[in-house]
Design a protein around this motif. Structure first.
Motif, PDB file in Angstrom:
ATOM      1  N   SER A 251       0.827  -1.217   0.000  1.00 44.20           N
ATOM      2  CA  SER A 251       0.000   0.000   0.000  1.00 44.20           C
ATOM      3  C   SER A 251       0.855   1.258   0.000  1.00 44.20           C
ATOM      4  O   SER A 251       0.340   2.353  -0.236  1.00 44.20           O
ATOM      5  N   TRP A 252       2.156   1.123   0.261  1.00 40.05           N
ATOM      6  CA  TRP A 252       3.032   2.293   0.223  1.00 40.05           C
ATOM      7  C   TRP A 252       3.443   2.666  -1.205  1.00 40.05           C
ATOM      8  O   TRP A 252       4.024   3.709  -1.419  1.00 40.05           O
ATOM      9  N   ARG A 253       3.126   1.807  -2.156  1.00 35.72           N
ATOM     10  CA  ARG A 253       3.339   2.186  -3.559  1.00 35.72           C
ATOM     11  C   ARG A 253       2.210   3.106  -3.999  1.00 35.72           C
ATOM     12  O   ARG A 253       1.041   2.867  -3.712  1.00 35.72           O
ATOM     13  N   LYS A 254       2.557   4.156  -4.699  1.00 37.50           N
ATOM     14  CA  LYS A 254       1.542   5.103  -5.137  1.00 37.50           C
ATOM     15  C   LYS A 254       0.639   4.457  -6.184  1.00 37.50           C
ATOM     16  O   LYS A 254       1.115   3.744  -7.071  1.00 37.50           O
ATOM     17  N   PRO A 255      -0.688   4.702  -6.100  1.00 31.47           N
ATOM     18  CA  PRO A 255      -1.594   4.166  -7.130  1.00 31.47           C
ATOM     19  C   PRO A 255      -1.353   4.844  -8.466  1.00 31.47           C
ATOM     20  O   PRO A 255      -0.643   5.863  -8.556  1.00 31.47           O
TER      21      PRO A 255
ATOM     22  N   ASP B 153      -1.428   7.183 -11.393  1.00 30.94           N
ATOM     23  CA  ASP B 153      -1.801   8.591 -11.520  1.00 30.94           C
ATOM     24  C   ASP B 153      -2.635   8.757 -12.782  1.00 30.94           C
ATOM     25  O   ASP B 153      -2.139   8.562 -13.901  1.00 30.94           O
TER      26      ASP B 153
ATOM     27  N   TYR C 156     -12.236   6.796  -2.243  1.00 30.43           N
ATOM     28  CA  TYR C 156     -11.843   6.730  -0.835  1.00 30.43           C
ATOM     29  C   TYR C 156     -13.083   6.900   0.037  1.00 30.43           C
ATOM     30  O   TYR C 156     -13.814   7.885  -0.098  1.00 30.43           O
TER      31      TYR C 156
ATOM     32  N   ARG D 224      -6.575   1.958   3.163  1.00 37.56           N
ATOM     33  CA  ARG D 224      -5.116   1.923   3.069  1.00 37.56           C
ATOM     34  C   ARG D 224      -4.589   0.533   2.720  1.00 37.56           C
ATOM     35  O   ARG D 224      -3.872   0.347   1.731  1.00 37.56           O
TER      36      ARG D 224
ATOM     37  N   GLY E 221      -5.679   0.112  -1.136  1.00 43.26           N
ATOM     38  CA  GLY E 221      -4.370   0.671  -1.461  1.00 43.26           C
ATOM     39  C   GLY E 221      -3.337  -0.400  -1.731  1.00 43.26           C
ATOM     40  O   GLY E 221      -2.515  -0.278  -2.646  1.00 43.26           O
TER      41      GLY E 221
ATOM     42  N   GLY F 139      -1.354  -1.328  -5.230  1.00 43.74           N
ATOM     43  CA  GLY F 139       0.096  -1.422  -5.298  1.00 43.74           C
ATOM     44  C   GLY F 139       0.580  -2.689  -5.969  1.00 43.74           C
ATOM     45  O   GLY F 139       1.720  -2.751  -6.451  1.00 43.74           O
TER      46      GLY F 139
ATOM     47  N   LYS G 274      -8.326   9.873  -4.556  1.00 41.07           N
ATOM     48  CA  LYS G 274      -8.623  11.308  -4.562  1.00 41.07           C
ATOM     49  C   LYS G 274     -10.120  11.593  -4.682  1.00 41.07           C
ATOM     50  O   LYS G 274     -10.545  12.730  -4.483  1.00 41.07           O
TER      51      LYS G 274
ATOM     52  N   GLU H  20      -2.462   8.127   7.440  1.00 42.70           N
ATOM     53  CA  GLU H  20      -3.601   8.719   6.738  1.00 42.70           C
ATOM     54  C   GLU H  20      -3.962  10.104   7.273  1.00 42.70           C
ATOM     55  O   GLU H  20      -4.881  10.750   6.759  1.00 42.70           O
TER      56      GLU H  20
END
Length: 415
Positions: free
Chosen positions: A34-38, A40, A164, A188, A192, A196, A248, A363
């Motif tokens: 989940s620390w990888r950005k989704p 864009d 979200y 998350r 998320g 990832g 977002k 978060e």
């Protein structure tokens, strides 16, 4: 005989322990991812024409803030229509919706589930050339950029997307706080984390988008279970459509205030998961064997969550019983059993509390008003076990009403 019994219990404890460890390890992996950005989605000109659907049952007192937030979207109003579908109402939901500026499509017959309401609306509106459909609950409030972000996702290729799911009232009660933490953790770690790993997010019942093309390929809104959101997720993944994660696009959802209300809600979710698993798990399994693919396998893991909960309880009891069998006296056996039980429960409480605290921190949701909910969150999770076991015995098959009476506005939108 005693040795044979001990051997059997140790073997079963080992098997259940391995299953729980593998399952937990997989979700630990998705949590790390989940620390990888989704993905864009960038910025795209507003071109997507949306139909917004709101199934409403006795929501006269709360539907106003939702409609106001939808009318105030940072998106051209000529590109979306707000449709409220009153059903099984004994109040003035339809009149309230019209007065606030929404279009009303009254359901003329009794319905048993939200899925039936959405099917009715889709069949009535499908000829109006909408590009995509967004679904909200009547008690929601929607961030002003929701449709803009869903347009960006649609123009980037998304045919189904989940936004979200934030909370309107995390500080009201201990239960609303625990429910809020649960959704933030799902946002998350589940959605998320799946994003990832390029897996499918899970449609969460509100704040999601699905394209008209995808619905046509699925044969329309054709859910048959009490969990129409998970069923739609399963249908999308089986059809080769990934549910995109669009963090977002934010929706604020009202959480239950009392334990009784949360049980009613979670009993519906557990029953719905079992229904969807019964209807789709064999198809998922055969598709995995025939085609392979991480998204299908991950869907299978999600549908088996109730089975995982049963396995976790079995492992807890078997490992504690195995410890007891090494006692030389009844007192020693009882002490060993209780000691192992308390030790395992302590690890569960510590792990879930640390994970919840981490999510609150990353978060940006920490507030000292949540300290009681954080401290007892592990107990809230454990309370799910009897709900799941009860759903195995007797499933909820009717969409039970949870009455909303307060038109609250999230603090995040009033600052």
């Amino acid at each position: 005989m005693e040795r044979l019994l001990l051997s059997a219990i140790l073997t079963l404890a080992g098997i259940s322990g391995l299953a729980v460890a593998l399952w937990g390890g997989y979700y630990l992996l998705t949590g790390f991812m989940s620390w990888r950005k989704p993905v864009d989605c960038g910025w795209h000109p507003a071109r997507t024409r949306f139909a917004i659907l709101v199934a409403a049952r006795n929501e006269e007192l709360v539907i106003g803030p939702l409609i106001n937030s939808l009318l105030m979207q940072d998106y051209p109003q000529e590109l979306y229509d707000i449709w409220v579908i009153p059903n099984n109402c004994v109040d003035n939901t339809a009149l309230a919706a019209r007065n606030f500026g929404a279009r009303v499509l009254e359901c003329p017959f009794p319905v048993r589930s939200k899925g039936e309401v959405l099917r009715f609306a889709y069949n009535r509106l499908r000829g109006r050339e909408y590009d995509a459909w967004c679904v909200f609950d009547a008690d929601n409030v929607v961030d002003s950029r929701f449709l803009t972000e869903m347009n960006n996702a649609y123009m980037s290729g998304a045919r189904a997307a989940q936004g979200y799911r934030d909370s309107k009232n995390p500080y009201d009660t201990l239960i609303s706080g625990c429910c809020s933490i649960y959704y933030w953790m799902m946002d998350r770690f589940h959605n998320g984390g799946k994003a990832g790993m390029d897996l499918s997010a899970m449609i969460g019942g509100t704040g999601f988008m699905i394209s008209s093309k995808a619905l046509e390929e699925l044969g329309g809104w054709n859910s048959s279970t009490i969990s129409e959101d998970l069923e739609l997720t399963a249908q999308c993944v089986l059809a080769g459509e990934k549910v995109w994660w669009v963090p977002k696009a934010v929706t604020y959802d009202e959480q239950p205030l009392t334990y009784e209300e949360s049980v009613k809600q979670r009993r519906r979710w557990s029953s719905g998961t079992l229904q969807v698993a019964q209807a789709y798990l064999s198809r998922v399994g055969s598709s995995v064997c025939r085609e392979g693919g991480g998204r299908l396998a991950d869907l299978g893991f999600t549908l088996m969550i109730p089975a995982y909960q049963v396995a976790a309880v079995a492992n807890l009891l078997l490992s504690s019983l195995a410890a007891a069998l090494f006692g030389q006296t009844v007192g020693q056996a009882l002490a060993a059993f209780l000691g192992a039980l308390v030790f395992n429960l302590g690890l569960t409480a510590l792990g879930s509390t640390l994970a919840a605290g981490l999510v609150l921190a990353v978060e940006g949701k920490w507030d000292r008003r949540l300290w009681k909910a954080l401290a007892l969150y592990w107990l809230f999770l454990l309370s799910w076990i009897p709900i799941t076991f009860g759903s195995f015995v007797k499933k909820t098959t009717v969409w039970e009403e949870i009455r909303h009476t307060r038109a609250t506005i999230p603090e995040a939108l009033t600052r």
